[in-house]
Design an enzyme around this catalytic site. Sequence first.
Site, PDB file in Angstrom:
ATOM      1  N   HIS A  14      -9.260   3.742   3.932  1.00 15.24           N
ATOM      2  CA  HIS A  14      -8.908   5.180   3.974  1.00 15.24           C
ATOM      3  C   HIS A  14      -7.595   5.302   4.746  1.00 15.24           C
ATOM      4  O   HIS A  14      -7.567   5.206   5.963  1.00 15.24           O
ATOM      5  CB  HIS A  14     -10.008   5.974   4.681  1.00 15.24           C
ATOM      6  N   HIS A  16      -3.596   7.331   4.981  1.00 16.36           N
ATOM      7  CA  HIS A  16      -2.590   8.313   4.573  1.00 16.36           C
ATOM      8  C   HIS A  16      -1.209   7.691   4.751  1.00 16.36           C
ATOM      9  O   HIS A  16      -0.806   7.387   5.883  1.00 16.36           O
ATOM     10  CB  HIS A  16      -2.682   9.589   5.426  1.00 16.36           C
ATOM     11  N   LEU A  17      -0.489   7.528   3.646  1.00 15.13           N
ATOM     12  CA  LEU A  17       0.861   6.946   3.729  1.00 15.13           C
ATOM     13  C   LEU A  17       1.944   8.000   3.582  1.00 15.13           C
ATOM     14  O   LEU A  17       3.114   7.717   3.813  1.00 15.13           O
ATOM     15  CB  LEU A  17       1.059   5.868   2.653  1.00 15.13           C
ATOM     16  N   ASN A  42      -3.677  13.327  -0.657  1.00 11.62           N
ATOM     17  CA  ASN A  42      -3.400  14.707  -0.212  1.00 11.62           C
ATOM     18  C   ASN A  42      -1.930  14.936   0.132  1.00 11.62           C
ATOM     19  O   ASN A  42      -1.589  15.384   1.217  1.00 11.62           O
ATOM     20  CB  ASN A  42      -4.310  15.098   0.960  1.00 11.62           C
ATOM     21  N   LYS A 100     -11.073  11.442  -4.729  1.00 21.22           N
ATOM     22  CA  LYS A 100     -11.300  12.026  -3.403  1.00 21.22           C
ATOM     23  C   LYS A 100     -11.706  13.485  -3.512  1.00 21.22           C
ATOM     24  O   LYS A 100     -11.006  14.286  -4.139  1.00 21.22           O
ATOM     25  CB  LYS A 100     -10.016  11.901  -2.575  1.00 21.22           C
ATOM     26  N   HIS A 137     -14.694  13.896   1.772  1.00 20.96           N
ATOM     27  CA  HIS A 137     -14.447  14.480   3.089  1.00 20.96           C
ATOM     28  C   HIS A 137     -15.655  15.366   3.367  1.00 20.96           C
ATOM     29  O   HIS A 137     -15.746  16.476   2.853  1.00 20.96           O
ATOM     30  CB  HIS A 137     -13.144  15.285   3.125  1.00 20.96           C
ATOM     31  N   HIS A 175     -14.848   8.719   7.014  1.00 15.36           N
ATOM     32  CA  HIS A 175     -14.742   8.992   8.455  1.00 15.36           C
ATOM     33  C   HIS A 175     -15.964   9.709   9.032  1.00 15.36           C
ATOM     34  O   HIS A 175     -15.869  10.839   9.510  1.00 15.36           O
ATOM     35  CB  HIS A 175     -13.462   9.765   8.789  1.00 15.36           C
ATOM     36  N   LEU A 220      -9.483  15.521  12.012  1.00 18.13           N
ATOM     37  CA  LEU A 220     -10.655  16.045  11.311  1.00 18.13           C
ATOM     38  C   LEU A 220     -11.328  14.926  10.525  1.00 18.13           C
ATOM     39  O   LEU A 220     -10.624  14.112   9.933  1.00 18.13           O
ATOM     40  CB  LEU A 220     -10.241  17.182  10.367  1.00 18.13           C
ATOM     41  N   ASP A 248      -8.215   6.084   8.410  1.00 21.23           N
ATOM     42  CA  ASP A 248      -7.777   7.480   8.346  1.00 21.23           C
ATOM     43  C   ASP A 248      -6.513   7.664   9.186  1.00 21.23           C
ATOM     44  O   ASP A 248      -6.290   8.746   9.742  1.00 21.23           O
ATOM     45  CB  ASP A 248      -8.891   8.431   8.797  1.00 21.23           C
ATOM     46  N   ALA A 264      -4.042  18.161  12.265  1.00 21.82           N
ATOM     47  CA  ALA A 264      -5.072  17.157  12.527  1.00 21.82           C
ATOM     48  C   ALA A 264      -4.622  15.801  12.029  1.00 21.82           C
ATOM     49  O   ALA A 264      -4.095  15.688  10.920  1.00 21.82           O
ATOM     50  CB  ALA A 264      -6.354  17.571  11.808  1.00 21.82           C
TER      51      ALA A 264
END
Length: 347
Positions: A14, A16-17, A42, A100, A137, A175, A220, A248, A264
């Site tokens: 998990h 985020h890039l 996202n 997702k 999520h 998460h 979050l 995350d 967040a």
Amino acid sequence: MTNQIQIRKPDDWHLHLRDGAMLRAVAPVSAAQYARAIIMPNLVPPVVRGDDAAAYRQRILEALPSGSSIFPLMTLYLTEKTDPGDVAAAAATGLVRAVKLYPAGATTNSDSGVRDFTKIRPVLEQMAEIGLPLCVHGEVSDPDIDIFDREAVFIDRVLDPMRRQTPGLRVVMEHVTTAEGLDYVRSSESGLAATLTVHHLVINRNHILAGGIRPHYYCLPVAKRESHRQALHAAAMSGDRRFFLGTDSAPHVDAAKESSCGCAGCFTALNGLNILAQIFDEAGKLDTLQTFVSLNGPAFYGLAPNEVQIVLVKEKTPVVFPGYIMTGDGPVTVFDPGFPVYWRVAE
Ligand code: NCD
Ligand code: ZN
């Protein structure tokens, strides 16, 4: 005393890039520690269709400097308009490895997420049929529900009914932050797993709020009370195949976090593995570290574990991490565990 271990190279299930200048700054950081990563969709606008995922994957590969590599496992952002045929086609080529689900309003860039869960039934049916995992999520976004209860309420109101309606749907609860979440995952023998982050193994809600507000610990789902953190610890170190690492790691520039309405996300890509080695070592559980970071994830996703090995070395003095990394958009603070970390990843 163990001061060196060799394990298969870990994966991050998990991550985020982001995109653009931020992507160029953070992709090599994750590549230094992880072989593969499940890439969160996202972005603004989100990665919704197979074509979007193919283009984003290309941008990720182009952002890596020569000699740096991480294999992006792409995901699609589920909306109420997602076309089951497009999902199936993107999965068939191996481009997309998961879809997702963000409940609308639950977290950063979740406005295009799902409000009416009946609208996604056809996609979920299709995914169950082809065995494509749904990454969830797991928080309700209902303003009437206390933010510390949103995970537990999501399980009862949304996740459990959804899984009962769609037998065979493979689900990753992303998460997980509560004992209730862990218990729910343990209640299912197959088709259900959870990612655990580094920061939720380290902080509880006091770290965010006691003695001053610390925006770099705000993420979050928000960290819960200490008893939940201890439950997460036990799950991560248990060797249970249903639990694996998903950092995350969610970079935001400092200006966006240190604000009257801060966003967040904790940036843990740089030192996550070091911190995990430290806490597994302190608990006398280094023997289960590889299971958590390198074996359980690929097994759930139906992939082989990495052949490449890495060596983790325990130093005599604490490893010094930079306070922040500089990106083209501004500085991003590196997650501070608040205790000394003696483990480093050998070159
Ligand atoms: C994530 C982000 O910034 O994209 N933030 C976070 O606190 N984890 C979104 C998410 O995974 O919820
Ligand atoms: Zn995330």
